[in-house]
Design a protein around this motif. Structure first.
Motif, PDB file in Angstrom:
ATOM      1  N   ASN A  99     -48.215 -44.175  15.454  1.00  0.00           N
ATOM      2  CA  ASN A  99     -48.188 -45.035  14.199  1.00  0.00           C
ATOM      3  C   ASN A  99     -47.641 -46.147  15.072  1.00  0.00           C
ATOM      4  O   ASN A  99     -46.507 -46.160  16.054  1.00  0.00           O
ATOM      5  CB  ASN A  99     -47.453 -44.788  12.943  1.00  0.00           C
ATOM      6  CG  ASN A  99     -47.566 -45.079  12.258  1.00  0.00           C
ATOM      7  OD1 ASN A  99     -47.164 -46.597  11.836  1.00  0.00           O
ATOM      8  ND2 ASN A  99     -48.672 -44.635  10.474  1.00  0.00           N
ATOM      9  N   ARG A 100     -47.952 -47.304  14.863  1.00  0.00           N
ATOM     10  CA  ARG A 100     -47.023 -48.594  14.778  1.00  0.00           C
ATOM     11  C   ARG A 100     -45.688 -49.044  14.624  1.00  0.00           C
ATOM     12  O   ARG A 100     -44.929 -48.951  15.009  1.00  0.00           O
ATOM     13  CB  ARG A 100     -48.005 -50.157  14.999  1.00  0.00           C
ATOM     14  CG  ARG A 100     -47.207 -51.267  15.158  1.00  0.00           C
ATOM     15  CD  ARG A 100     -48.472 -52.267  15.182  1.00  0.00           C
ATOM     16  NE  ARG A 100     -49.264 -52.712  16.301  1.00  0.00           N
ATOM     17  CZ  ARG A 100     -49.636 -52.466  17.053  1.00  0.00           C
ATOM     18  NH1 ARG A 100     -48.665 -53.808  17.704  1.00  0.00           N
ATOM     19  NH2 ARG A 100     -50.615 -52.914  17.900  1.00  0.00           N
TER      20      ARG A 100
ATOM     21  N   GLY B 221     -49.076 -49.170   9.861  1.00  0.00           N
ATOM     22  CA  GLY B 221     -49.278 -48.714  11.477  1.00  0.00           C
ATOM     23  C   GLY B 221     -50.318 -47.596  12.110  1.00  0.00           C
ATOM     24  O   GLY B 221     -50.286 -48.263  13.709  1.00  0.00           O
ATOM     25  N   ARG B 222     -50.726 -47.019  10.748  1.00  0.00           N
ATOM     26  CA  ARG B 222     -51.796 -46.113  12.081  1.00  0.00           C
ATOM     27  C   ARG B 222     -53.644 -46.715  11.659  1.00  0.00           C
ATOM     28  O   ARG B 222     -54.189 -46.254  12.555  1.00  0.00           O
ATOM     29  CB  ARG B 222     -52.372 -44.712  10.875  1.00  0.00           C
ATOM     30  CG  ARG B 222     -52.634 -45.313  10.397  1.00  0.00           C
ATOM     31  CD  ARG B 222     -52.643 -43.314   9.726  1.00  0.00           C
ATOM     32  NE  ARG B 222     -53.148 -43.179   7.874  1.00  0.00           N
ATOM     33  CZ  ARG B 222     -54.316 -43.790   7.342  1.00  0.00           C
ATOM     34  NH1 ARG B 222     -54.802 -43.900   8.528  1.00  0.00           N
ATOM     35  NH2 ARG B 222     -53.985 -43.493   5.971  1.00  0.00           N
TER      36      ARG B 222
ATOM     37  N   MET C 176     -46.865 -49.009   4.658  1.00  0.00           N
ATOM     38  CA  MET C 176     -46.567 -49.362   6.041  1.00  0.00           C
ATOM     39  C   MET C 176     -47.379 -48.040   7.106  1.00  0.00           C
ATOM     40  O   MET C 176     -47.303 -48.452   8.262  1.00  0.00           O
ATOM     41  CB  MET C 176     -44.269 -49.359   5.710  1.00  0.00           C
ATOM     42  CG  MET C 176     -44.224 -50.866   5.026  1.00  0.00           C
ATOM     43  SD  MET C 176     -44.382 -52.524   6.177  1.00  0.00           S
ATOM     44  CE  MET C 176     -42.924 -51.856   7.864  1.00  0.00           C
ATOM     45  N   ALA C 177     -46.566 -47.056   6.428  1.00  0.00           N
ATOM     46  CA  ALA C 177     -47.383 -46.207   7.162  1.00  0.00           C
ATOM     47  C   ALA C 177     -48.860 -46.150   7.400  1.00  0.00           C
ATOM     48  O   ALA C 177     -49.312 -45.777   8.719  1.00  0.00           O
ATOM     49  CB  ALA C 177     -46.951 -44.438   6.147  1.00  0.00           C
ATOM     50  N   ALA C 178     -49.330 -46.350   6.371  1.00  0.00           N
ATOM     51  CA  ALA C 178     -51.263 -47.025   7.090  1.00  0.00           C
ATOM     52  C   ALA C 178     -50.824 -48.298   7.433  1.00  0.00           C
ATOM     53  O   ALA C 178     -51.794 -48.175   8.767  1.00  0.00           O
ATOM     54  CB  ALA C 178     -51.250 -47.199   4.791  1.00  0.00           C
TER      55      ALA C 178
ATOM     56  N   GLY D 121     -54.148 -49.600  13.256  1.00  0.00           N
ATOM     57  CA  GLY D 121     -55.096 -50.380  14.935  1.00  0.00           C
ATOM     58  C   GLY D 121     -54.360 -51.562  14.963  1.00  0.00           C
ATOM     59  O   GLY D 121     -54.614 -52.332  16.069  1.00  0.00           O
TER      60      GLY D 121
END
Lengths: 395, 395
Positions: free
Chosen positions: B41-42, A317-318, A313-315, A320
């Motif tokens: 982060n999104r 989220g970053r 999820m964190a990946a 783009g």
């Protein structure tokens, strides 16, 4: 491993320490249609500069490859060395210099030992053999632990046809034309421009979707040569059925080599594939898949057999990519662990070790399907045409 | 560690396993000027959503921080949990809810144990102490091996002034407002908007130049609070001498915390700094420095104490920065190994182990200068205003 119209040989020229083979030659019986794609790195090795220029003609007849020395960051002296070696091969083969393509892989920044190479050339030419390609696959290895070869025998209409390739990888593997060396040979009759079109299309589906360490090399080179010995009607239109048949074979060989490179990544213990479904468009799907596949924290989780979806999820989220975090589903293989952005019960705590289809370490003789821990990030409520995969690898 | 106007306390609420402190409260004696910067982060944790919104007012009076649980990917329930905890702290302190800033760090995707937190609050409030900040630095640790604190006592004109900060890092460290948690306190009297201006300027020189693993967190938060107890004339113009004095102190504390985060990166064995000189402009200098600093192959070379400058050249080459490969100089600390894109003699073969100033492993009580292996890539014949550094770290 035989492709009609080609002969090959390998030798130990003493570029590497010890007696390992480190010099190889592949020749076509006459000038072959040829296309290449090269590193996008601003620092380009001397053989890349030369081969790229020579391939503008769409024809080539010989490939001279060494391992143990990249001939990169060697300035004018490096260009001279590559010119000289290919010049002597051209003389031995009685062909123009411009039909010889040099390629190198190995340590950056050391002078190419031209003397050793020139001394080994006559023997190499004498030993050219239709069955020599497998030896070449051995000779181009550096930190590779196994030689990478792939071959498919198929048909264009009624004409039997072969596509075979060899590659070397191990380190500096990342999309953006980074795959170190791959050479593909076929007996198809095809125009150079169509060969280049299919090569580029295949790259997008194979070498440009793999990653081991995120670095790219100064020497990355993919070259495809077509001898025309299959004597099929010349392929020159991209949309013809025969052309499509050929492209399929070519792309299968490229994908096979690409996955082998991932499996043999330096230090790799596990191989995985990331599939993103339902992204807004293909560009964003690629961003999402690439970011998850190459995230060091996702890599360490995979290596530790820990289904740590929070890192995915964190990946994402970053990455783009545009998506609603509360509409993400995540699967490990067939097992869903996240629904609508949140963990679903004990499944979210699973250990790779409990999943027979995911737990296999990276064994080179296992079927590929068993090696790939499948990650699916489904970005819901978006278009679902965009489905991209990406093969990543623990460094 | 005392900053006039602030009190703090930490407690063990049972969020982490065992008896470790995992909940902390910092309060100002009256509403303080406050500014924050949060993850890009999104996927944003619930406390990030709430604190970011509340900081629009430029004022805050309490920070409630827990470790052991990130309260991220927890949906509406996560927001409720953060609201509830900050609501109860507001009641105990008799201040409006909107002056309480929640922050969390820890595992992603698990529900925040609100009951445990609420049960621990009364004790936390009772134990608030001007000397409590050091305890808080302990309580916010997750995989950190040491607490990160920095303090500078300086002056604005004749007024003595303190700036002190605490941070936690260890994993998911990368520029783009990624640093996990950092909280900075000062007794300066300053307007919220100028505080935000100086915070952002400081980020660009500190937390946005460090990298450990290339990932970013869902919880990244840097908050600065100013109590005004120093009773200096209110700082509200960025260019005033007094404002500049304050900014210098703030930025020193931020840089100190940033380097501590790198030194304590998860699995880190060596800390290094990349300096790029002579790039075309600052953007390209940053690209070049960031690519070299975060290259996995450069990292492994540094960890192996191998001065493999070829990997630096390859990283520069894929960085996107414009430069002439034949005009690059590379130094390891004071030792030049490459001139005009080529190796210079035996110096290019040096081993880190031979260089006392580079060989120190990452020891937390060594002076910082000893810890930083200095890489310089000088991209010659270009403007030399652009000089950027980047701190990277072995994962």
């Amino acid at each position: 491993m035989i492709v009609p119209g080609f002969r090959a040989a390998a030798a130990s020229a003493g570029i590497k320490k010890g007696q390992q083979p480190d010099l190889a030659l592949i020749t076509a019986i006459r000038p072959a249609a040829a296309a290449g794609v090269f590193t996008t790195n601003r620092v380009k090795a001397a053989p890349v500069v030369i081969s790229r220029e020579r391939l503008r003609s769409g024809r080539a007849q010989a490939l001279l490859v060494n391992s143990g020395n990249a001939n990169a960051c060697t300035g004018a002296q490096g260009l001279e060395a590559a010119w000289e070696a290919s010049h002597w091969i051209a003389r031995y083969l009685n062909i123009p210099d411009r039909l010889v393509l040099p390629a190198s892989t190995g340590v950056i920044g050391q002078k190419l030992p031209t003397g050793k190479i020139l001394a080994a050339l006559p023997d190499l030419v004498t030993r050219l053999d239709p069955e020599g390609l497998s030896e070449v696959a051995q000779a181009i290895m550096t930190t590779d632990t196994f030689a990478k070869t792939a071959q498919i025998d198929g048909h264009i209409g009624d004409h039997p046809l072969t596509v075979a390739g060899i590659a070397k990888g191990a380190g500096m593997i990342h999309p953006r034309m980074a795959t170190l060396l791959a050479f593909i040979f076929t007996d198809a009759a095809i125009s150079p421009s169509l060969l280049k079109t299919y090569l580029k299309a295949g790259l997008a589906q194979s070498f440009n979707r793999i990653s081991v360490d995120g670095d790219t090399s100064t020497n990355d080179t993919v070259i495809v040569m077509a001898s025309g010995q299959a004597r099929n009607q010349l392929l020159d239109r991209p949309d013809s059925a025969a052309g499509q048949d050929f492209a399929t074979l070519l792309h299968q060989v490229m994908a096979d080599l690409a996955v082998q490179i991932v499996r043999d990544g330096e230090g790799a213990q596990r191989c995985y594939r990331v599939i993103v479904d339902g992204a807004v468009n293909a560009v964003e799907a690629r961003k999402a898949a690439a970011t998850v596949a190459t995230s060091p924290l996702v890599k360490t989780a995979v290596t530790g057999a820990d289904a740590n979806w929070g890192r995915i999820m964190a990946a994402l989220g970053r990455s783009g990519a545009r998506f609603d975090p509360e509409q993400v589903d995540i699967f490990f293989g067939p097992h869903q662990v996240v629904r609508n952005g949140q963990a679903i019960g004990p499944a979210a705590e699973l250990d790779f070790g409990d999943l027979p289809e995911l737990k296999d370490p990276l064994l080179k003789d296992s079927p590929l399907e068993d090696l790939c821990a499948l990650y699916i990030a489904r970005l819901q409520n978006l278009l679902d045409e965009a489905r991209l995969y990406f093969i990543g690898e623990k460094v």
